[in-house]
Motif scaffolding. Sequence first.
Motif, mmCIF file in Angstrom:
data_model
loop_
_atom_site.group_PDB
_atom_site.id
_atom_site.type_symbol
_atom_site.label_atom_id
_atom_site.label_comp_id
_atom_site.label_asym_id
_atom_site.label_seq_id
_atom_site.Cartn_x
_atom_site.Cartn_y
_atom_site.Cartn_z
ATOM 1 N N VAL A 248 0.863 -1.184 0.000
ATOM 2 C CA VAL A 248 0.000 0.000 0.000
ATOM 3 C C VAL A 248 0.896 1.230 0.000
ATOM 4 O O VAL A 248 1.712 1.412 0.909
ATOM 5 C CB VAL A 248 -0.938 0.009 1.231
ATOM 6 N N VAL A 249 0.756 2.054 -1.024
ATOM 7 C CA VAL A 249 1.614 3.233 -1.201
ATOM 8 C C VAL A 249 0.735 4.470 -1.174
ATOM 9 O O VAL A 249 -0.211 4.581 -1.964
ATOM 10 C CB VAL A 249 2.368 3.172 -2.547
ATOM 11 N N TRP A 250 1.053 5.383 -0.286
ATOM 12 C CA TRP A 250 0.236 6.603 -0.226
ATOM 13 C C TRP A 250 1.142 7.774 0.141
ATOM 14 O O TRP A 250 1.287 8.116 1.309
ATOM 15 C CB TRP A 250 -0.894 6.457 0.789
ATOM 16 N N GLY A 251 1.742 8.387 -0.881
ATOM 17 C CA GLY A 251 2.591 9.549 -0.637
ATOM 18 C C GLY A 251 1.775 10.732 -0.143
ATOM 19 O O GLY A 251 0.539 10.750 -0.221
ATOM 20 N N ARG A 252 2.457 11.752 0.333
ATOM 21 C CA ARG A 252 1.773 12.887 0.958
ATOM 22 C C ARG A 252 1.262 13.904 -0.051
ATOM 23 O O ARG A 252 0.484 14.795 0.294
ATOM 24 C CB ARG A 252 2.706 13.569 1.954
ATOM 25 N N SER A 253 1.695 13.796 -1.308
ATOM 26 C CA SER A 253 1.299 14.816 -2.284
ATOM 27 C C SER A 253 -0.204 14.810 -2.532
ATOM 28 O O SER A 253 -0.799 15.859 -2.806
ATOM 29 C CB SER A 253 2.051 14.616 -3.601
ATOM 30 N N ALA A 254 -0.845 13.648 -2.435
ATOM 31 C CA ALA A 254 -2.291 13.588 -2.685
ATOM 32 C C ALA A 254 -3.060 14.380 -1.632
ATOM 33 O O ALA A 254 -3.933 15.195 -1.964
ATOM 34 C CB ALA A 254 -2.762 12.139 -2.711
ATOM 35 N N THR A 255 -2.731 14.148 -0.357
ATOM 36 C CA THR A 255 -3.452 14.870 0.691
ATOM 37 C C THR A 255 -3.086 16.346 0.700
ATOM 38 O O THR A 255 -3.926 17.189 1.039
ATOM 39 C CB THR A 255 -3.168 14.245 2.068
#
Length: 412
Positions: A248-255
Amino acid sequence: MRVLFSVSSWPGHYFPMVPLGWALRAAGHDVRVLCAESDVDAVTRAGLTPVPVLEGIDLLLGARMINLIGAYQGNWPYPTPPLHPETGKPLDLAAFDFGAWHEQLRPTLLERATRSTDAAVAYGRDWKPDLVVHDMMSLEGPLVAKVTGVPDVLQLWGPVGTGDDYSPVGGGAKAQPAVPVDTSAAFARYGVGEMGFHHIDHVLDPCPDLIKPNNGEHRIPARYVPYNGPGAAPLDLPPRTDRPRVCVVWGRSATRTFGATVNKMPQVVHAATTLGYEVLLLSSPADAQDCGPLPDSVHVRNDVPLSLVLPGCDAVVHYGGGGVTMTSVVAGVPQLSLPCGFDQTAMARRVTDSGAGLDIPNWEADTEGITTALGRLLAEPAFTKSATELATAAAELPTPAEAVPTLTTLVP
């Protein structure tokens, strides 16, 4: 040969260019990277030479502005309002005077854009490159190429190209190509027309035909070699068990762009653990806290390059960025993409259409939908088969080193 890279200030846009920079340097060519001061560290750590003269529009500011305009036009599908372009705090749309705010900011944007384009042209005229390579959101790259009269090469970051039109968020706005805005009318000021993709001579395309984007320019195939930033080999990963492992990959740029509402890590982790899967969660410890107490089957790692762990995973879940999409493609791993907007939706759809994954628009993704999709991804062998075929096709493209001789033929 002197090759001038020009990059927009977003690591995910220029990280795909790094292996080409290595290949050019290894072949004896000189490479410089026009960038913003804020990108000096990232470019230097990648082993390339930064030239920090750019200071055009901040892409995060620009993306938040587009989201805000979309919200005023009724094209914002998320339950919470968009973020303030400068502060990143959720807005009260009724109380915020966008027109007055933008009018106050306009002189600053114009001044920065003028300084940036003028500095880029000045450096180009002084250094005299033989070739300019840039990403799709770089304004200064095509400008310098046209002013200095050298070939212009666009390197794509994933399966979206100059011929693709897409809506920013939600699909309600008019679809259009993502042409950088020439705020200071630099192309006209330097007598080379107007900014547009018509200026681009050649496109370096990392995509196999199964996910090939739309481009009208001369296409140069060049294999995607993952560069996800520096990092050590993950020697502390737990050994594999008989349970499927999901990354599961969730970088901070989306938020940072869309707000906390798009962070689907808690739902994804819940779905994966409910299905009995092991989870490798690539996240900062602070972001991982949003998932609450984690069972022993969830392993959190920070600052580990994705390409070093994906080959040991059975599936990957992400928010649709170009880097994670293409890294997953070359790793041959089925993908569940939860795109937030902009080009992410188009890229996710191409992977889904190839049979190598599934996608759910982020604003529609809930725990039930994610659980169903993730279950299908690992229960139906067709997804793994298609992902393997896609990876094989990607590996058959010329490497960056093999593309270098083609680039040299472009120089008169």
